[in-house]
Design a protein around this motif. Structure first.
Motif, mmCIF file in Angstrom:
data_model
loop_
_atom_site.group_PDB
_atom_site.id
_atom_site.type_symbol
_atom_site.label_atom_id
_atom_site.label_comp_id
_atom_site.label_asym_id
_atom_site.label_seq_id
_atom_site.Cartn_x
_atom_site.Cartn_y
_atom_site.Cartn_z
ATOM 1 N N ASP A 83 41.433 35.016 35.341
ATOM 2 C CA ASP A 83 41.385 35.730 34.063
ATOM 3 C C ASP A 83 40.601 37.033 34.199
ATOM 4 O O ASP A 83 41.029 38.088 33.722
ATOM 5 N N PHE A 84 39.450 36.953 34.839
ATOM 6 C CA PHE A 84 38.632 38.153 35.005
ATOM 7 C C PHE A 84 39.270 39.129 35.982
ATOM 8 O O PHE A 84 39.185 40.349 35.816
ATOM 9 N N LEU A 85 39.931 38.597 36.997
ATOM 10 C CA LEU A 85 40.620 39.452 37.958
ATOM 11 C C LEU A 85 41.697 40.279 37.257
ATOM 12 O O LEU A 85 41.819 41.497 37.461
ATOM 13 N N SER A 86 42.484 39.643 36.404
ATOM 14 C CA SER A 86 43.524 40.358 35.656
ATOM 15 C C SER A 86 42.920 41.396 34.717
ATOM 16 O O SER A 86 43.416 42.523 34.609
ATOM 17 N N TYR A 87 41.851 41.016 34.048
ATOM 18 C CA TYR A 87 41.209 41.931 33.097
ATOM 19 C C TYR A 87 40.628 43.146 33.810
ATOM 20 O O TYR A 87 40.836 44.300 33.400
ATOM 21 N N PHE A 88 39.892 42.913 34.892
ATOM 22 C CA PHE A 88 39.270 44.024 35.613
ATOM 23 C C PHE A 88 40.315 44.954 36.226
ATOM 24 O O PHE A 88 40.092 46.164 36.335
ATOM 25 N N ALA A 89 41.447 44.393 36.655
ATOM 26 C CA ALA A 89 42.498 45.219 37.259
ATOM 27 C C ALA A 89 43.051 46.243 36.273
ATOM 28 O O ALA A 89 43.607 47.268 36.688
ATOM 29 N N GLU A 90 42.905 45.985 34.984
ATOM 30 C CA GLU A 90 43.412 46.890 33.952
ATOM 31 C C GLU A 90 42.376 47.909 33.488
ATOM 32 O O GLU A 90 42.702 48.819 32.738
ATOM 33 N N ARG A 91 41.123 47.743 33.911
ATOM 34 C CA ARG A 91 40.066 48.623 33.428
ATOM 35 C C ARG A 91 40.076 49.945 34.181
ATOM 36 O O ARG A 91 40.011 49.976 35.415
ATOM 37 N N PRO A 92 40.135 51.075 33.499
ATOM 38 C CA PRO A 92 40.242 52.364 34.196
ATOM 39 C C PRO A 92 39.016 52.720 35.015
ATOM 40 O O PRO A 92 39.120 53.480 35.983
ATOM 41 N N GLU A 93 37.842 52.191 34.660
ATOM 42 C CA GLU A 93 36.633 52.551 35.399
ATOM 43 C C GLU A 93 36.449 51.743 36.683
ATOM 44 O O GLU A 93 35.597 52.069 37.511
ATOM 45 N N VAL A 94 37.245 50.679 36.859
ATOM 46 C CA VAL A 94 37.062 49.781 38.005
ATOM 47 C C VAL A 94 37.799 50.328 39.222
ATOM 48 O O VAL A 94 39.018 50.500 39.205
ATOM 49 N N GLY A 95 37.044 50.603 40.290
ATOM 50 C CA GLY A 95 37.643 51.079 41.533
ATOM 51 C C GLY A 95 37.916 49.972 42.517
ATOM 52 O O GLY A 95 38.768 50.114 43.404
ATOM 53 N N ALA A 96 37.185 48.862 42.419
ATOM 54 C CA ALA A 96 37.397 47.712 43.290
ATOM 55 C C ALA A 96 36.800 46.489 42.616
ATOM 56 O O ALA A 96 35.876 46.596 41.796
ATOM 57 N N ILE A 97 37.329 45.324 42.975
ATOM 58 C CA ILE A 97 36.847 44.053 42.435
ATOM 59 C C ILE A 97 36.288 43.245 43.595
ATOM 60 O O ILE A 97 36.979 43.022 44.595
ATOM 61 N N ALA A 98 35.028 42.823 43.474
ATOM 62 C CA ALA A 98 34.378 42.000 44.494
ATOM 63 C C ALA A 98 34.245 40.582 43.970
ATOM 64 O O ALA A 98 33.811 40.375 42.827
ATOM 65 N N CYS A 99 34.611 39.606 44.787
ATOM 66 C CA CYS A 99 34.622 38.210 44.343
ATOM 67 C C CYS A 99 33.871 37.314 45.322
ATOM 68 O O CYS A 99 33.992 37.482 46.543
ATOM 69 N N TYR A 100 33.133 36.360 44.785
ATOM 70 C CA TYR A 100 32.615 35.246 45.576
ATOM 71 C C TYR A 100 33.220 33.984 44.978
ATOM 72 O O TYR A 100 32.920 33.625 43.835
ATOM 73 N N VAL A 101 34.090 33.335 45.737
ATOM 74 C CA VAL A 101 34.885 32.223 45.224
ATOM 75 C C VAL A 101 34.568 30.958 46.021
ATOM 76 O O VAL A 101 34.641 30.966 47.251
ATOM 77 N N GLU A 102 34.221 29.905 45.310
ATOM 78 C CA GLU A 102 33.989 28.626 45.974
ATOM 79 C C GLU A 102 35.220 27.737 45.904
ATOM 80 O O GLU A 102 35.539 27.025 46.851
ATOM 81 N N GLY A 103 35.886 27.752 44.791
ATOM 82 C CA GLY A 103 37.110 26.980 44.638
ATOM 83 C C GLY A 103 37.977 27.617 43.580
ATOM 84 O O GLY A 103 37.473 28.188 42.612
ATOM 85 N N LEU A 104 39.279 27.557 43.765
ATOM 86 C CA LEU A 104 40.207 28.127 42.788
ATOM 87 C C LEU A 104 40.669 27.024 41.841
ATOM 88 O O LEU A 104 41.024 25.930 42.269
ATOM 89 N N LYS A 105 40.674 27.357 40.572
ATOM 90 C CA LYS A 105 41.091 26.380 39.566
ATOM 91 C C LYS A 105 42.585 26.130 39.630
ATOM 92 O O LYS A 105 43.053 25.004 39.518
ATOM 93 N N ASP A 106 43.350 27.189 39.817
ATOM 94 C CA ASP A 106 44.810 27.079 39.837
ATOM 95 C C ASP A 106 45.361 28.151 40.768
ATOM 96 O O ASP A 106 45.093 29.337 40.582
ATOM 97 N N GLY A 107 46.113 27.723 41.763
ATOM 98 C CA GLY A 107 46.606 28.656 42.764
ATOM 99 C C GLY A 107 47.545 29.696 42.209
ATOM 100 O O GLY A 107 47.433 30.885 42.518
ATOM 101 N N ARG A 108 48.501 29.282 41.369
ATOM 102 C CA ARG A 108 49.475 30.243 40.844
ATOM 103 C C ARG A 108 48.799 31.271 39.945
ATOM 104 O O ARG A 108 49.135 32.454 39.990
ATOM 105 N N SER A 109 47.842 30.851 39.131
ATOM 106 C CA SER A 109 47.139 31.809 38.277
ATOM 107 C C SER A 109 46.435 32.869 39.114
ATOM 108 O O SER A 109 46.449 34.061 38.786
#
Length: 741
Positions: free
Chosen positions: A237-263
């Motif tokens: 959800d946050f990945l999709s939201y940040f991808a639409e933000r004009p001020e965001v040049g890159a998204i950095a993530c620390y992921v331990e487990g994914l809730k849903d692969g397709r999402s």
């Protein structure tokens, strides 16, 4: 496991058939009714709405349930931080506590029902959030945050409590962050920094600290989403939201487990479409790491090779360390698109240049030799005995005049050069200071990427703190390896997004005629015989040898005459997995007497081994080609996956395979082959002709279609060996194993 329910959509093939037949569209896709075009043929979503999180990060009003200003109480410090944050973002804050008239001088409501206005965000500082969520549902709150731990990260009882919480949230219409999260979303972000920003997503707040601290080095951070256990809002959800933000040049993530692969893939696809780079640390490369991640977040950790392939498939840049996450995200956020892919190493030491060149070349960077004309130009300012082909060794950057800047400008003016890397292994003033200043000045006049590695372990030198960190045009690193990996990621990202076409746009939405043929062959809960498995392949247009299934020696002789000598004979039965080990395969039979003898021997072995047969296969013998394996397996997070690799009897020893998550196109199928260590075998080695790679790619795509359409019915498929014949002659599946769910 395929067939389970992830989020709001079932993944079953029956679901796909319902949609295809025009019946009711069923569950919602992220808040709106799902339409037929929203689902692929397997029933998985092809579309996800971007959640509107504006009022989460910038609410107009906030309720703090369980607020406190009593000294020594844990909630007091949290309340104080929230009060300060609300003031900074211009939000009205309403404390909620049943026995207090005010908290930090603010009027206190006795319950959420007594709030003076409808609030955008409710922060819950209570140990049992479930009753409060049910109360908040009546107040039309948009977002809630639950800090409390003791949920899925603690075991079965906690997981059950989290399921109850998630169910209450879904009924309420509230979007929830947490549980088991923290205050990272409400940190004090510097507002004096400009330029493209990094948006940060972490499941562990502590692991995001190094990225957040980049602000002290002048790197802008726009948001921090600490997702916790993800009972509702998740990384995607946050990945999709940040991808639409004009001020965001890159998204950095620390992921331990994914809730849903397709999402996650849909969110990564959204970022790829918009050219927004995503850099991620994903825990779980080792069994120990996977166990720890599961205990920490209570989520599934998919097979790491599948996670790795899925990220690469959608352009997510996976790194291992938090230092790599910082450096790579910073470069990708701030660097302009490359003008060229050539990399030049510029150093004051031949040894440093050689070391850097080795590392860069090993990482796959292109270090082109500069033209003779360019070398002659550089030798105007660099002694003739020094090498300037690339690496460029200046023997000591000029300090007392203009020559140093001339050298750098000349390198950057070369049209083949897109990146200049200058390693400064240690401070050596005034030489290193003048070198740094010349690099910063040169970077201001070019669109090309200038990288400096400041290798001093001290990091307090003015050349570093004031000159390098004061420039937004020079990418500054502390280690050469991080610089090289970040540059590679930068070039790879822009190469990826330039030619990116979303596979979701072309994913099949309705079953093919092959699906109906295949359904007649399926036997729920059983393994198919080789003969039936090959019929399944034939239904999807995958070539198999001429063969006949016989039940007598006389029939075998007649079949051999029809198939054509020489022939191969195999025992065929639903429970036979490894025929060769049991002696149930006979090859190179050239006469009727050999066929009769082989039939009797095969049936005798089957009786001795107590193996049930449905007959004996008499097969065309195919001339030798390159033996490959193509298969379908299921991942707990991503569902059906397609694998291709070197096949034959050594497939489990060589373990040379590449995997992709459907849907994918021809380009990805070819990329799978490029990843194989034994890829050269397909090109022809030791006098052998090149193999029919186009035919192999076609088989991979047809197997993918099978995986999509038979997703809930086909548990496993193994085509081994698939013999890839010389170019123009196709590929033939000599054996196949299929297991039905």
């Amino acid at each position: 496991m395929l067939g389970s329910t992830h989020g709001t959509l079932t993944t079953g093939s029956r679901r796909a058939r319902v949609i295809a037949c025009g019946e009711e569209p069923g569950p919602a896709v992220h808040g709106r009714p799902a339409q037929a075009d929203d689902l692929d043929v397997s029933g998985r979503p092809l579309y996800a709405d971007v959640p509107d999180l504006d009022r989460f990060f910038r609410p107009g009003s906030v309720a703090v349930v369980g607020a406190s200003d009593a000294e020594g109480r844990p909630n007091t410090g949290v309340t104080r931080q929230l009060v300060s944050w609300a003031e900074r973002v211009g939000a009205r804050l309403h404390p909620v506590h049943p026995t207090r008239a005010s908290v930090f001088g603010l009027p206190c409501a006795a319950s959420v029902a007594d709030l003076p206005e409808q609030v955008d965000l409710a922060v819950l500082l209570v140990s049992d959030p479930l009753p409060v969520i049910e109360q908040l549902a009546e107040t039309k709150v948009k977002f809630a945050v639950v800090f409390a731990s003791g949920f899925a990260e603690t075991g079965e009882q906690g997981a059950a409590a989290q399921e109850r919480l998630a169910a209450a949230v879904e009924r309420s219409g509230i979007r929830l962050l947490g549980p088991n999260t923290n205050l990272n979303a409400f940190e004090r972000f510097r507002d004096d920094l400009t330029g493209p920003a990094i948006a940060l997503i972490t499941q562990s707040g502590h692991q995001g600290r190094p990225v957040f601290a980049l602000q002290e080095l002048g790197v802008r951070l726009s948001h921090w989403a600490p997702t916790g256990n993800e009972a509702d809002l998740e990384t995607a959800d946050f990945l999709s939201y940040f991808a639409e933000r004009p001020e965001v040049g890159a998204i950095a993530c620390y992921v331990e487990g994914l809730k849903d692969g397709r999402s996650f893939l849909l969110a990564a696809d959204r970022a790829a479409r918009r050219g927004v780079p995503v850099v991620a640390v994903k825990v779980g490369r080792t069994e120990a790491g996977a166990r720890t991640a599961a205990s920490h977040t209570g989520k599934l950790t998919g097979a790491d090779e599948v996670v790795d392939a899925a990220m690469r498939q959608y352009g997510v840049i996976r790194v291992d360390g938090l230092d790599e996450l910082q450096d790579t995200a910073t470069l990708l956020a701030r660097a302009r698109p490359p003008r060229a892919t050539g990399v030049v190493i510029y150093s004051i030491s031949g040894g440093t240049g050689a070391h850097a060149a080795d590392l860069a070349t090993a990482a796959g960077l292109d270090l082109p030799a500069l033209s003779s004309a360019k070398q002659a130009e550089l030798h105007q300012w660099i002694p003739d005995y020094l090498n300037v082909a690339n690496p460029v060794d200046n023997g000591g950057h000029p300090v007392g005049d203009w020559r140093g800047r001339k050298i750098i400008d000349a390198i950057l003016d070369d049209p083949a050069v897109g990146v200049l890397i200058c390693p400064v292994t240690g401070p050596f003033p005034p030489l290193s200071d003048r070198l740094v200043q010349d690099l910063v000045d040169a970077a201001e006049r070019t669109d090309k990427l200038v990288c400096v590695v400041w290798g001093s372990p001290v990091g307090t030198e003015p050349a570093y703190r004031e000159v390098l960190l004061g420039s937004s045009r020079v990418a500054t690193f502390r280690t050469l390896t991080n610089c090289i990996s970040a540059v590679r990621a930068h070039l790879d990202h822009h190469r990826f997004v330039t030619g990116y076409r979303s596979p979701f746009d072309q994913a099949p939405r309705t079953p093919s005629p092959s699906y109906r043929k295949a359904q007649l062959l399926m036997r729920p809960g059983q393994q198919l015989s080789e003969h039936a498995a090959k019929q399944l392949l034939r239904a999807y247009g995958i070539r198999v040898p001429r063969e006949q299934l016989v039940t007598s020696a006389a029939a075998a002789v007649r079949a051999a005459g029809l198939v054509g000598y020489p022939v191969v004979m195999k025992a065929s039965g639903a429970q036979i997995a490894h025929k060769t080990e049991l002696g149930l395969v006979k090859i190179g039979l050239t006469s009727a007497s050999q066929v009769r003898d082989a039939y009797r021997e095969l049936t005798d072995i089957a009786r001795y081994e107590d193996v049930a047969l449905d007959g004996v296969l008499v097969c065309q013998m195919v001339e030798r080609g390159v033996e490959m394996v193509v298969g379908v397996t299921h991942d707990d997070l991503f569902g059906p996956t397609v694998t291709v690799g070197l096949g034959g009897v050594l497939v489990e020893v060589l373990r040379d395979a590449a995997v992709r998550v459907p849907p994918f196109g021809e380009d990805q199928a070819r990329d799978m082959l490029a990843e194989l260590r034994g890829r050269a075998l397909l090109d022809g080695v030791r006098g052998r002709p090149p193999a029919d790679v186009d035919a192999l790619v076609e088989v991979v795509l047809r197997v993918q279609r099978m995986a999509l359409e038979l997703g809930d019915d086909l548990a496993e498929l193994d085509v081994n060996p698939l013999v890839v014949l010389p170019r123009g002659q196709g590929a033939v599946a000599l054996d196949a194993l299929a297991v039905c769910r």
